[in-house]
Scaffold this motif. Structure first.
Motif, short mmCIF file in Angstrom:
data_model
loop_
_atom_site.label_atom_id
_atom_site.label_comp_id
_atom_site.label_asym_id
_atom_site.label_seq_id
_atom_site.Cartn_x
_atom_site.Cartn_y
_atom_site.Cartn_z
N SER A 112 67.36 -7.15 -56.99
CA SER A 112 68.06 -7.52 -55.77
C SER A 112 68.49 -8.98 -55.85
N ARG A 114 72.43 -0.25 -54.33
CA ARG A 114 72.63 0.31 -52.98
C ARG A 114 73.39 -0.65 -52.07
N GLY A 115 73.11 -1.95 -52.22
CA GLY A 115 73.81 -2.93 -51.37
C GLY A 115 74.72 -3.81 -52.20
N TYR A 116 75.51 -3.15 -53.09
CA TYR A 116 76.24 -3.94 -54.09
C TYR A 116 77.25 -4.90 -53.50
N ARG A 117 77.81 -4.52 -52.34
CA ARG A 117 78.83 -5.42 -51.77
C ARG A 117 78.23 -6.76 -51.38
N GLN A 118 77.10 -6.71 -50.66
CA GLN A 118 76.45 -7.96 -50.26
C GLN A 118 75.86 -8.68 -51.47
N ALA A 119 75.28 -7.91 -52.39
CA ALA A 119 74.68 -8.53 -53.57
C ALA A 119 75.75 -9.31 -54.35
N HIS A 174 69.52 -8.18 -51.44
CA HIS A 174 70.37 -6.99 -51.46
C HIS A 174 70.26 -6.28 -52.81
N ASP A 175 69.93 -5.02 -52.77
CA ASP A 175 69.83 -4.24 -54.00
C ASP A 175 71.20 -4.19 -54.68
N THR A 235 85.35 -1.86 -53.63
CA THR A 235 84.76 -0.53 -53.87
C THR A 235 85.63 0.26 -54.83
#
Ligand code: ADP
Ligand code: MG
Lengths: 269, 301
Positions: free
Chosen positions: B62, B70-75, B66-67, A114
């Motif tokens: 996605s 919005r869900g960049y960590r999982q993506a 995972h978007d 992050t």
């Protein structure tokens, strides 16, 4: 302190997972400067010692800044702090600009790290480098000169906060600059003048009133004066006031950096 | 099943330039997919949007559901990207880089055996302790692929992986990528080597000036243009009426005739004989993606 060591050991053993990404980045940043420690540690220590040699030789007979403090003694904390600040700045700024110019910053941008972790990892590595350089200069100096520390707490606080402030500044500069010469301009026209005109070599009480006022707008002045207070128990202004100024500057600058990182400015188009 | 990649109405502008003009694309898990198109078509831009290196002007993408914003960590955990440029970190050696890369994704020493396995499979074993700076271009390319795999992503995107790579290495890389696909990874590659898409990929999207101009299985795309064709050079400059419907192209007395199947050649020859037209030269042409490509992307299409 023990808590910190425990945390590092746990992370090394990979028992704590969530911070592993940021910790890896921190570790990589440490290894990066350690690989070239001749340039990143030995060279600044050498420079500081040369300043010490030259200025103390030239000025020692004429200047007495504080009661019972010789000029050479007076000089050392300022030189240490100046090196701490410059090296903390150099660490984050040069790492980021190099990665940008080489293009390998994508390796970092592709990961789930992050923006806050990105900030903390570069910040911690800058503090680490600043403190390593500072401690080395201190250790070499005390071989020649007697330099007791009156208030270790202040020395530590100003060392940490000062390197944190400049590490943060280095992150901003690294993100902003597109080329090495822009970075060199940053270094030569902002960092160097601010650090030289901060009272490393003199007490601002010896300045004419106008320049004395100007010095109060230089954040480096507060860091150096507070750090020096830690050694002698004497300073140009109250160390608590300096500490507040430095802390406040650090918080404002970190907040700005986090906004910058979050926006993806110059990193994610 | 959740698609590996789902792209919905993606627009990307760089100032006045519209690099992507409304891309819609869904790539299933386990597919071997090619993004084909000339330079400047927008392939890298699309990949950088998947990877989060760029942000879209509008639209969503996605990865494994995972978007990417919005869900960049999982993506990003699900995605391994091999960039087009040969970038590297000059401070470290191959093994260190791979371990760092895995570490950024939260993987620790339990992942080291996987790192060794990638090093082995990509033929990097004797370079593992060599500084990245000292590797040849081909070796750097392998290291770049290895880095994208360090965290075992289910979806792997390669942006022109074989550009500027010699024939031998290209073969090695093709085999390796095919193996990854067999082992269940979704593979997406961009290329302007048509051969590459034809040999490797089961489905192809052809891009042109920021748009997908064709999207089909490689087989269908090949079918959508006339199969084989016959090029004839004849003495006279006209063909008998019975053959005229087959003409695909004519340049003076050189005719290209489309064939639905090869047995038509006999019919063509007998018609020519009936009309007393003699043949100066004749060549049977195979269809390939090059034809599709020219048809779709070329200005005379
Ligand atoms: N960062 C950028 N800034 C401005 N224009 C860009 C940028 N990246 C790509 N472009 C432009 O977008 C278009 C598509 O480029 P690209 O995605 O690299 O194409 P491809 O990978 O298919 O060769 C080109 O016209 C290119 O010049
Ligand atoms: Mg490209």
């Amino acid at each position: 302190m023990f808590l910190l060591i425990w945390l590092v050991i746990m992370l090394e053993k990979q028992i704590i997972h969530p911070f592993r990404g940021a910790f890896t980045l921190f570790k990589k940043e440490i290894m990066r400067f350690w690989r070239v420690s001749f340039q990143t540690v030995a060279a600044p220590v050498m420079t500081a010692l040369l300043y010490l040699l030259v200025f103390s030789h030239v000025l020692s007979r004429n200047v007495q800044v504080y009661e019972g403090v010789g000029y050479t003694q007076f000089l050392i904390p300022g030189l240490i702090m100046m090196s701490v600040l410059q090296n903390a700045f150099a660490n984050s700024s040069s790492s980021i600009i190099q990665s940008k110019v080489m293009g390998n910053i994508v390796f970092l941008l592709l990961t789930p790290i992050t923006y806050t972790e990105f900030f903390l990892a570069f910040l911690a590595a800058s503090i680490f480098r600043g403190l390593v350089v500072g401690i080395c200069i201190y250790l070499v100096s005390i071989v020649f000169i007697d330099l007791p520390i009156a208030h270790p707490g202040f020395v530590l606080m100003f060392g940490l906060l000062g390197s944190a402030l400049l590490g943060t500044f280095g992150i901003i500069a690294g993100i902003w600059a597109d080329k090495f010469d822009q970075m060199a301009a940053f270094q030569n026209f902002i960092i160097m003048p601010l650090s030289f005109l901060s009272g490393v070599f003199y007490s601002i009480h010896s300045l004419p009133p106008f320049w004395k006022t100007v010095s109060h707008f230089n954040p480096f002045f507060y860091m150096i004066d507070g750090f020096r207070y830690g050694f002698f128990g004497m300073g140009d202004i109250s160390p608590y006031f300096s500490l507040s100024i430095v802390l406040l500057s650090f918080l404002v600058l970190s907040w700005f950096t986090l906004i910058l990182l979050k926006s993806g400015y110059k990193l994610r188009g | 099943m959740i698609p590996a990649i789902n792209i919905q109405d993606i627009h990307k502008h760089f100032g006045a330039l519209q690099a992507l003009k409304g891309i819609n694309l869904s790539i299933e898990q386990g597919e071997f997919f090619a993004l084909l198109g000339p330079n400047g078509a927008g392939k890298s831009t699309l990949i950088n949007l998947m990877a989060g290196l760029l942000r879209p002007t509008s639209g969503t993408i996605s990865v494994m559901g995972h978007d990417v914003q919005r869900g960049y960590r999982q993506a990003r955990q699900s995605l391994g990207v091999v960039p087009q440029e040969l970038v590297f970190d000059p401070f470290f050696n191959v093994r260190e880089m791979l371990r760092f890369q895995a570490g950024y994704f939260g993987r620790g020493s339990e992942n080291d055996s996987w790192v060794d396995e990638i090093i082995e499979s990509l033929g990097l074993a004797d370079k593992a302790s060599t500084n990245m700076r000292r590797l040849s271009g081909g070796m750097k390319r392998r290291a770049l692929i290895a880095q994208a795999l360090a965290h075992k992503p289910p979806v792997i995107v390669l942006d022109e992986p074989t550009a500027g790579v010699d024939v031998e290495l290209r073969q090695i890389m093709w085999e390796f990528i095919k193996r990854l696909n067999r082992e269940g990874h979704t593979i997406i590659l961009t290329t302007h080597y048509l051969e590459e898409a034809e040999i490797l990929c089961s489905r192809v999207a052809v891009m042109k000036k920021g748009e997908v101009v064709a999207l089909d299985s490689t087989v269908n795309l090949l079918k959508s243009i006339p199969g084989k064709s016959l090029r004839l050079k004849i003495k006279e400059s006209f063909l008998p009426e019975s053959l005229r419907h087959m003409i695909r192209n004519q340049e003076e007395s050189v005719y290209t005739l489309s064939l639905i199947d090869v047995t038509q050649i006999e019919f063509i020859l007998s018609e020519l004989r009936k009309s007393n037209i003699s043949i100066e030269d004749m060549k049977l042409l195979e269809a390939d993606l090059e034809d599709v490509f020219v048809d779709l992307v070329g200005d005379h299409a």
